[in-house]
Scaffold this motif. Sequence first.
Motif, PDB file in Angstrom:
ATOM      1  N   VAL A 215      -6.541  13.322  -4.559  1.00  0.00           N
ATOM      2  CA  VAL A 215      -5.196  12.741  -4.665  1.00  0.00           C
ATOM      3  C   VAL A 215      -5.249  11.249  -4.412  1.00  0.00           C
ATOM      4  CG1 VAL A 215      -2.898  12.700  -3.637  1.00  0.00           C
ATOM      5  CG2 VAL A 215      -4.002  14.889  -4.100  1.00  0.00           C
ATOM      6  N   LEU A 216      -5.916  10.854  -3.326  1.00  0.00           N
ATOM      7  CA  LEU A 216      -5.971   9.432  -2.984  1.00  0.00           C
ATOM      8  C   LEU A 216      -6.791   8.644  -3.991  1.00  0.00           C
ATOM      9  CD1 LEU A 216      -5.111   7.403  -0.747  1.00  0.00           C
ATOM     10  CD2 LEU A 216      -7.375   7.734   0.245  1.00  0.00           C
ATOM     11  N   ALA A 217      -7.927   9.196  -4.381  1.00  0.00           N
ATOM     12  CA  ALA A 217      -8.871   8.449  -5.211  1.00  0.00           C
ATOM     13  C   ALA A 217      -8.503   8.425  -6.687  1.00  0.00           C
ATOM     14  CB  ALA A 217     -10.280   9.028  -5.043  1.00  0.00           C
ATOM     15  N   TYR A 218      -7.841   9.483  -7.187  1.00  0.00           N
ATOM     16  CA  TYR A 218      -7.600   9.584  -8.618  1.00  0.00           C
ATOM     17  C   TYR A 218      -6.133   9.712  -9.014  1.00  0.00           C
ATOM     18  CZ  TYR A 218     -12.636  10.368  -8.932  1.00  0.00           C
ATOM     19  OH  TYR A 218     -13.997  10.228  -8.836  1.00  0.00           O
TER      20      TYR A 218
ATOM     21  N   PRO B  38      -3.669   6.316  -8.534  1.00  0.00           N
ATOM     22  CA  PRO B  38      -3.794   5.292  -9.571  1.00  0.00           C
ATOM     23  C   PRO B  38      -3.269   5.734 -10.938  1.00  0.00           C
ATOM     24  CG  PRO B  38      -5.839   5.489  -8.328  1.00  0.00           C
ATOM     25  CD  PRO B  38      -4.988   6.653  -7.938  1.00  0.00           C
ATOM     26  N   ALA B  39      -3.255   7.038 -11.194  1.00  0.00           N
ATOM     27  CA  ALA B  39      -2.881   7.534 -12.522  1.00  0.00           C
ATOM     28  C   ALA B  39      -1.387   7.761 -12.691  1.00  0.00           C
ATOM     29  CB  ALA B  39      -3.633   8.830 -12.816  1.00  0.00           C
ATOM     30  N   SER B  40      -0.625   7.734 -11.606  1.00  0.00           N
ATOM     31  CA  SER B  40       0.784   8.120 -11.681  1.00  0.00           C
ATOM     32  C   SER B  40       1.715   6.968 -11.314  1.00  0.00           C
ATOM     33  CB  SER B  40       1.045   9.302 -10.731  1.00  0.00           C
ATOM     34  OG  SER B  40       2.427   9.533 -10.579  1.00  0.00           O
ATOM     35  N   PRO B  41       2.558   6.510 -12.246  1.00  0.00           N
ATOM     36  CA  PRO B  41       3.556   5.485 -11.913  1.00  0.00           C
ATOM     37  C   PRO B  41       4.479   5.926 -10.784  1.00  0.00           C
ATOM     38  CG  PRO B  41       3.375   5.730 -14.294  1.00  0.00           C
ATOM     39  CD  PRO B  41       2.587   6.844 -13.685  1.00  0.00           C
TER      40      PRO B  41
ATOM     41  N   THR C  53      -2.051  -6.761   4.220  1.00  0.00           N
ATOM     42  CA  THR C  53      -3.367  -7.021   3.638  1.00  0.00           C
ATOM     43  C   THR C  53      -4.383  -5.993   4.114  1.00  0.00           C
ATOM     44  OG1 THR C  53      -2.915  -9.395   3.517  1.00  0.00           O
ATOM     45  CG2 THR C  53      -5.218  -8.718   3.440  1.00  0.00           C
ATOM     46  N   VAL C  54      -4.380  -5.722   5.405  1.00  0.00           N
ATOM     47  CA  VAL C  54      -5.337  -4.780   5.976  1.00  0.00           C
ATOM     48  C   VAL C  54      -5.104  -3.371   5.432  1.00  0.00           C
ATOM     49  CG1 VAL C  54      -6.025  -3.613   8.110  1.00  0.00           C
ATOM     50  CG2 VAL C  54      -5.789  -6.102   8.067  1.00  0.00           C
ATOM     51  N   VAL C  55      -3.868  -2.904   5.478  1.00  0.00           N
ATOM     52  CA  VAL C  55      -3.573  -1.535   5.048  1.00  0.00           C
ATOM     53  C   VAL C  55      -3.856  -1.353   3.558  1.00  0.00           C
ATOM     54  CG1 VAL C  55      -1.751   0.174   4.753  1.00  0.00           C
ATOM     55  CG2 VAL C  55      -1.903  -1.122   6.884  1.00  0.00           C
ATOM     56  N   SER C  56      -3.419  -2.308   2.741  1.00  0.00           N
ATOM     57  CA  SER C  56      -3.672  -2.207   1.297  1.00  0.00           C
ATOM     58  C   SER C  56      -5.167  -2.230   1.000  1.00  0.00           C
ATOM     59  CB  SER C  56      -2.986  -3.359   0.558  1.00  0.00           C
ATOM     60  OG  SER C  56      -1.595  -3.328   0.753  1.00  0.00           O
ATOM     61  N   GLY C  57      -5.876  -3.112   1.681  1.00  0.00           N
ATOM     62  CA  GLY C  57      -7.318  -3.198   1.468  1.00  0.00           C
ATOM     63  C   GLY C  57      -8.045  -1.936   1.887  1.00  0.00           C
ATOM     64  N   LEU C  58      -7.653  -1.380   3.039  1.00  0.00           N
ATOM     65  CA  LEU C  58      -8.294  -0.152   3.498  1.00  0.00           C
ATOM     66  C   LEU C  58      -7.965   1.020   2.592  1.00  0.00           C
ATOM     67  CD1 LEU C  58      -7.974  -0.404   7.387  1.00  0.00           C
ATOM     68  CD2 LEU C  58      -9.945  -0.909   5.924  1.00  0.00           C
ATOM     69  N   TRP C  59      -6.764   1.038   2.041  1.00  0.00           N
ATOM     70  CA  TRP C  59      -6.410   2.087   1.063  1.00  0.00           C
ATOM     71  C   TRP C  59      -7.393   2.052  -0.102  1.00  0.00           C
ATOM     72  CZ3 TRP C  59      -1.398   4.865   0.707  1.00  0.00           C
ATOM     73  CH2 TRP C  59      -1.290   5.649  -0.454  1.00  0.00           C
ATOM     74  N   GLU C  60      -7.640   0.849  -0.632  1.00  0.00           N
ATOM     75  CA  GLU C  60      -8.550   0.728  -1.773  1.00  0.00           C
ATOM     76  C   GLU C  60      -9.983   1.052  -1.380  1.00  0.00           C
ATOM     77  OE1 GLU C  60      -7.613   0.409  -4.815  1.00  0.00           O
ATOM     78  OE2 GLU C  60      -5.524   0.275  -4.175  1.00  0.00           O
ATOM     79  N   LEU C  61     -10.396   0.617  -0.187  1.00  0.00           N
ATOM     80  CA  LEU C  61     -11.756   0.896   0.265  1.00  0.00           C
ATOM     81  C   LEU C  61     -11.992   2.392   0.426  1.00  0.00           C
ATOM     82  CD1 LEU C  61     -14.536   0.134   1.387  1.00  0.00           C
ATOM     83  CD2 LEU C  61     -13.444  -0.173   3.632  1.00  0.00           C
ATOM     84  N   LEU C  62     -11.074   3.078   1.087  1.00  0.00           N
ATOM     85  CA  LEU C  62     -11.237   4.513   1.296  1.00  0.00           C
ATOM     86  C   LEU C  62     -11.185   5.275  -0.026  1.00  0.00           C
ATOM     87  CD1 LEU C  62      -9.100   4.981   4.528  1.00  0.00           C
ATOM     88  CD2 LEU C  62     -11.597   5.058   4.330  1.00  0.00           C
ATOM     89  N   SER C  63     -10.336   4.824  -0.944  1.00  0.00           N
ATOM     90  CA  SER C  63     -10.285   5.450  -2.266  1.00  0.00           C
ATOM     91  C   SER C  63     -11.627   5.313  -2.975  1.00  0.00           C
ATOM     92  CB  SER C  63      -9.173   4.821  -3.118  1.00  0.00           C
ATOM     93  OG  SER C  63      -7.903   5.031  -2.550  1.00  0.00           O
TER      94      SER C  63
ATOM     95  N   GLY D 280     -16.962   7.837  -4.453  1.00  0.00           N
ATOM     96  CA  GLY D 280     -18.399   7.623  -4.510  1.00  0.00           C
ATOM     97  C   GLY D 280     -18.774   6.253  -5.029  1.00  0.00           C
ATOM     98  N   ASP D 281     -17.794   5.357  -5.161  1.00  0.00           N
ATOM     99  CA  ASP D 281     -18.073   4.005  -5.662  1.00  0.00           C
ATOM    100  C   ASP D 281     -18.669   3.107  -4.580  1.00  0.00           C
ATOM    101  OD1 ASP D 281     -16.978   4.850  -8.034  1.00  0.00           O
ATOM    102  OD2 ASP D 281     -15.018   3.925  -7.686  1.00  0.00           O
ATOM    103  N   VAL D 282     -18.523   3.479  -3.328  1.00  0.00           N
ATOM    104  CA  VAL D 282     -19.111   2.738  -2.207  1.00  0.00           C
ATOM    105  C   VAL D 282     -20.189   3.624  -1.592  1.00  0.00           C
ATOM    106  CG1 VAL D 282     -18.700   1.731   0.062  1.00  0.00           C
ATOM    107  CG2 VAL D 282     -16.994   1.459  -1.736  1.00  0.00           C
ATOM    108  N   ASP D 283     -21.410   3.174  -1.681  1.00  0.00           N
ATOM    109  CA  ASP D 283     -22.555   3.991  -1.262  1.00  0.00           C
ATOM    110  C   ASP D 283     -22.884   3.721   0.201  1.00  0.00           C
ATOM    111  OD1 ASP D 283     -24.728   5.638  -1.181  1.00  0.00           O
ATOM    112  OD2 ASP D 283     -26.077   4.268  -2.227  1.00  0.00           O
TER     113      ASP D 283
END
Length: 210
Positions: free
Chosen positions: A113-116, A119-122, A163-173, A178-181
């Motif tokens: 849900v978070l990762a895919y 981003p796919a749903s307006p 900034t922190v919350v938005s950035g962490l959302w993207e990082l965790l997603s 699997g984009d962050v190894d």
Amino acid sequence: MRPYRGEPAEQRRARRRAALLEAGLDVLGTGGWAAATVRGVCARAGLNDRYFHESFTDLDALLLAVVDDQAAQATGLITAVAAKAPRRLRPRAAAVVSAIVDFLAADPRRARVLAYEFPASPLLQERRRQIIATLAGIYIEQARELLDEVPLSETDLRMTALTVVSGLWELLSAWLRGDVDTGRDHLVDYVVALLLSTTDLAPALDHRLR
């Protein structure tokens, strides 16, 4: 209304709604919402189709309810863990970050849900904005509680929180995709270090303004 087999009508409705939420999470977190149907969700919930509209007007209403339920669980976890953690910045940050990373990773449906799905749903993009605002508010409350003196103006504190919350959302997603190894422990250590570094913004801003 009289109880049915000893269970009041209100409890039966609540049980059916909970079953639909669980089925909705299952659909959202496995096949994706684009392929969801009322009949399919009801089949997963083990309910007749007619019970769907007892709780939800349409599939979008169920989608938002599923996401809101998961968001409520996450924010509830954050506040509960923070309340039990020491009143010191590093151990509390470590406890909260560890808990939320484990919460997301514990259920592959949440991860999807978070990762895919977001981003796919307006529709979920607007909900994302609201959830980020809520989480930013928690960040601000924690900063005020843990720091004897918040070294930022109200505007800068809010900008930092967003900034922190938005950035962490993207990082965790990205990590869940699997984009962050990197491993779980290194991810937690990195996020904690990042959170601690935000308390050093004030000197940098003071220097810039001179």
